[in-house]
Write a protein that holds these residues in place. Structure first.
Motif, PDB file in Angstrom:
ATOM      1  N   UNK A 149       0.875  -1.173   0.000  1.00  0.00           N
ATOM      2  CA  UNK A 149       0.000   0.000   0.000  1.00  0.00           C
ATOM      3  C   UNK A 149       0.912   1.223   0.000  1.00  0.00           C
ATOM      4  N   UNK A 151       0.882   3.764   1.994  1.00  0.00           N
ATOM      5  CA  UNK A 151       1.310   4.031   3.366  1.00  0.00           C
ATOM      6  C   UNK A 151       2.326   2.994   3.842  1.00  0.00           C
ATOM      7  N   UNK A 152       2.055   1.746   3.566  1.00  0.00           N
ATOM      8  CA  UNK A 152       2.958   0.678   3.962  1.00  0.00           C
ATOM      9  C   UNK A 152       4.330   0.859   3.332  1.00  0.00           C
ATOM     10  N   UNK A 154       5.735   3.692   2.411  1.00  0.00           N
ATOM     11  CA  UNK A 154       6.415   4.813   3.064  1.00  0.00           C
ATOM     12  C   UNK A 154       6.985   4.406   4.416  1.00  0.00           C
ATOM     13  N   UNK A 155       6.163   3.720   5.198  1.00  0.00           N
ATOM     14  CA  UNK A 155       6.618   3.339   6.527  1.00  0.00           C
ATOM     15  C   UNK A 155       7.771   2.350   6.450  1.00  0.00           C
ATOM     16  N   UNK A 158      10.827   4.085   5.501  1.00  0.00           N
ATOM     17  CA  UNK A 158      11.309   4.876   6.635  1.00  0.00           C
ATOM     18  C   UNK A 158      12.041   4.012   7.665  1.00  0.00           C
ATOM     19  N   UNK A 198       6.649  -6.612   5.166  1.00  0.00           N
ATOM     20  CA  UNK A 198       5.518  -5.689   5.016  1.00  0.00           C
ATOM     21  C   UNK A 198       4.828  -5.783   3.667  1.00  0.00           C
ATOM     22  N   UNK A 201       0.885  -5.619   3.128  1.00  0.00           N
ATOM     23  CA  UNK A 201       0.313  -5.057   4.377  1.00  0.00           C
ATOM     24  C   UNK A 201      -0.729  -4.011   4.024  1.00  0.00           C
TER      25      UNK A 201
ATOM     26  N   UNK B 178       6.292   9.691  11.756  1.00  0.00           N
ATOM     27  CA  UNK B 178       5.161   8.913  12.266  1.00  0.00           C
ATOM     28  C   UNK B 178       5.074   8.952  13.791  1.00  0.00           C
ATOM     29  N   UNK B 186       4.210  -1.955  12.504  1.00  0.00           N
ATOM     30  CA  UNK B 186       5.229  -2.187  11.483  1.00  0.00           C
ATOM     31  C   UNK B 186       6.590  -2.479  12.125  1.00  0.00           C
TER      32      UNK B 186
END
Lengths: 201, 201, 201, 201
Positions: A149, A151-152, A154-155, A158, A198, A201, B178, B186
């Motif tokens: 996804x 968002x997934x 990006x996280x 990160x 992930x 996810x 975040x 995560x």
DNA sequence: AATGAATGAGAATTCATTCAT
DNA sequence: CATGAATGAATTCTCATTCAT
């Protein structure tokens, strides 16, 4: 016959280079403007012609040095002809390797980042360089294609960035328990593992 | 009837608490001894009765606050009766959760660690508290039992510690993109993934 | 077709005007040559082509602005045809009114005079402009005609000048308790009173 | 056996005295804190224990020196037994004389006032010393008794204060054309004249 | 004449640490 | 033990002036 502007830029770089080497040796806090100008071979007043204050200097160093690292990465990516054929994971490892190599050779940047590799991306995003935005976009696309996804993706990016930055800075600066050579294979397999974890996810 | 020693320790803690709250607000560099003694309600000279200098204060804060966190973790572990039955991965997640909760509630420690969660273990190892060494040993054993080499276990633990510390400090201090709530799931799956990745290495 | 000299003088006036407006806003001490040249739209080096140093600038401003005020007064006096028929006291009030009006509209001069209206006359006397000496002489004659000793006339004129200057600067710069409108009638009757007091001294 | 507080106050006065003598010699702007502390025989840091900054020093000097002058005037007034029998005009001349004498002997205060004798009254009014308010009130009453409106009294007092201050500062500092001895009789008759002029206004 | 980059002495202020009381 | 006044080196930043182009 260097133009006036070229000379100015050269002097700015003199200061930037002197300062980042001092920041590595003695930390930002322990470095006096006096030290910087002595090493750069300029007068104290000249410093304030190029930088608003000590913090402006720090900001500009991070941006400037980060840009150097990113440009280096982009150049390398371009040269490797089969970059397109790599999977996301392979690409990530490729970039991680480049960053580790670069920080090992430019410990002053590692010192400045202070484990915040994410700073790089921030200062990069601020400057609107088309090459950078292109790079960002292509990375995001690769993630999406593999089932993440937005968002997934990006996280995950990160977390990986933070992990690599943190471990790698410790390693090259000698503040951690392991050298870069010792930890590199483990760090790389950790990158792959987090990436896989992930997916979807 | 508090003994003289208890009184001394109490004053020492007053200083420690005042200083760590100030270091969170304004950073170590920006905090003057003057600020510390004013907040602690003591005289400037008194400070030097308890601490060698400003850096000694910093060191003692990290040790003191780390010890608090570790003791908290040990207490929790003891209370959860079936701790023995947990797998390594489950234990790791349990501890990671405890640390995240603790740092969320003690941001001043997060600020002091500055992403170096490993500091905790270092300063803990220095003090030879039997309970700490016991904890360390039991963790190592768990690793070995699951097939890790001793070196692999250490490196894996280090990478996970650094990753959790780095991401978690960013999250609780608001310096990252975040919040802790957003990133916790995560981060936990990342912990598991890294753990699995190095099994049998 | 402006001559070279006219151009030079025009640039000199640019600097003078920029500086006096800045001196009003921020005081002489707080105004940097940098501010002056930026506002005047010239280069830093150019400034030193026109003025020896910062103090020379201040001197020239006072002279230049004082001359403007004096010229304005002379022009007004000339226009009022029946100036000759006025008594000394009437003339004094006439001039006092002109000065008050002028300073109200040119607060920058009030700021520069810093309550020393006498500066005007000093810097005027220095420049040997026939029109100025004529004015001075005619004023002195008027005093003598009304029975003042030469010394008494000078002292009386000085006290009145100082009183008007001091009160008026306060009023127009807002540093005193009254506005010019509020205090003007009182100040004028004070002028007349002081004038009368020293007659036949 | 001086108490700690007495010692502190004495040191504060040392600084105040050193500074005001330097301000007289070299002006406020040209005086460095370094000069002040050298003359006062203290360390630079000590200065900042007693004064917030250079401007605080200036403010405190004006208040302190003004208070000295006012106290001197009050003492004198008390000693002259027949003060009660004097007319307003006589009182005014009496006070004017005291102020002129005082400024002649304390040129450093004249330099600080910079022609703004009114500052004295401002800084005096701020500190709520019963003796000062009493003095003020009795002066106002004397005006009212002689037929002045309240506003007229205030304005008249202000004009006279400004005139005396302006002329007197010039005289004692040598920045004006006359010495105090030369101008004193004229200034006094000017005071009387202005006073009379506004009666019944 | 005009420019503006460079200069460097000097300014104000801070702050960790000491020590006499 | 506790105090807090005193210290002074160190730091950042300013700004009038010069001079090569």
């Amino acid at each position: 016959m260097p133009t006036v502007d070229e000379k100015k830029n050269q002097k700015r770089r003199q200061i930037l280079d002197a300062a980042s080497s001092l920041f590595l040796d003695k930390s930002f806090a322990a470095t006096a403007i006096d030290d910087v100008v002595k090493m750069a071979g300029i007068a104290k007043g000249t410093f304030y012609l190029y930088f608003k204050d000590k913090y402006d200097l720090l900001d500009q160093i991070v941006s400037y040095k980060s840009a150097e690292m990113l440009n280096n990465a982009i150049d390398n990516l371009k040269k490797s002809e089969d970059a397109d054929k790599l999977t996301l994971s392979e690409k990530a490892l490729y970039i991680a390797d480049l960053i580790m190599d670069y920080l090992e050779e430019h410990k002053e940047l590692a010192a400045l980042l202070n484990k915040n590799l994410v700073y790089c991306f921030k200062s990069i995003t601020a400057a609107d360089n088309p090459e950078y935005s292109q790079l960002m976009e292509s990375i995001m696309k690769a993630f999406i294609n593999e089932g993440y996804s937005e968002n997934g993706a990006m996280i995950t990016a990160y977390i990986i960035t933070d992990m690599v930055g943190s471990v790698c800075c410790d390693a090259v600066l000698g503040t951690g328990p392991y050298s870069l050579d010792e930890i590199r294979p483990y760090l790389k397999s950790a990158v792959t593992a987090v990436l896989e974890a992930h997916k979807n996810d």
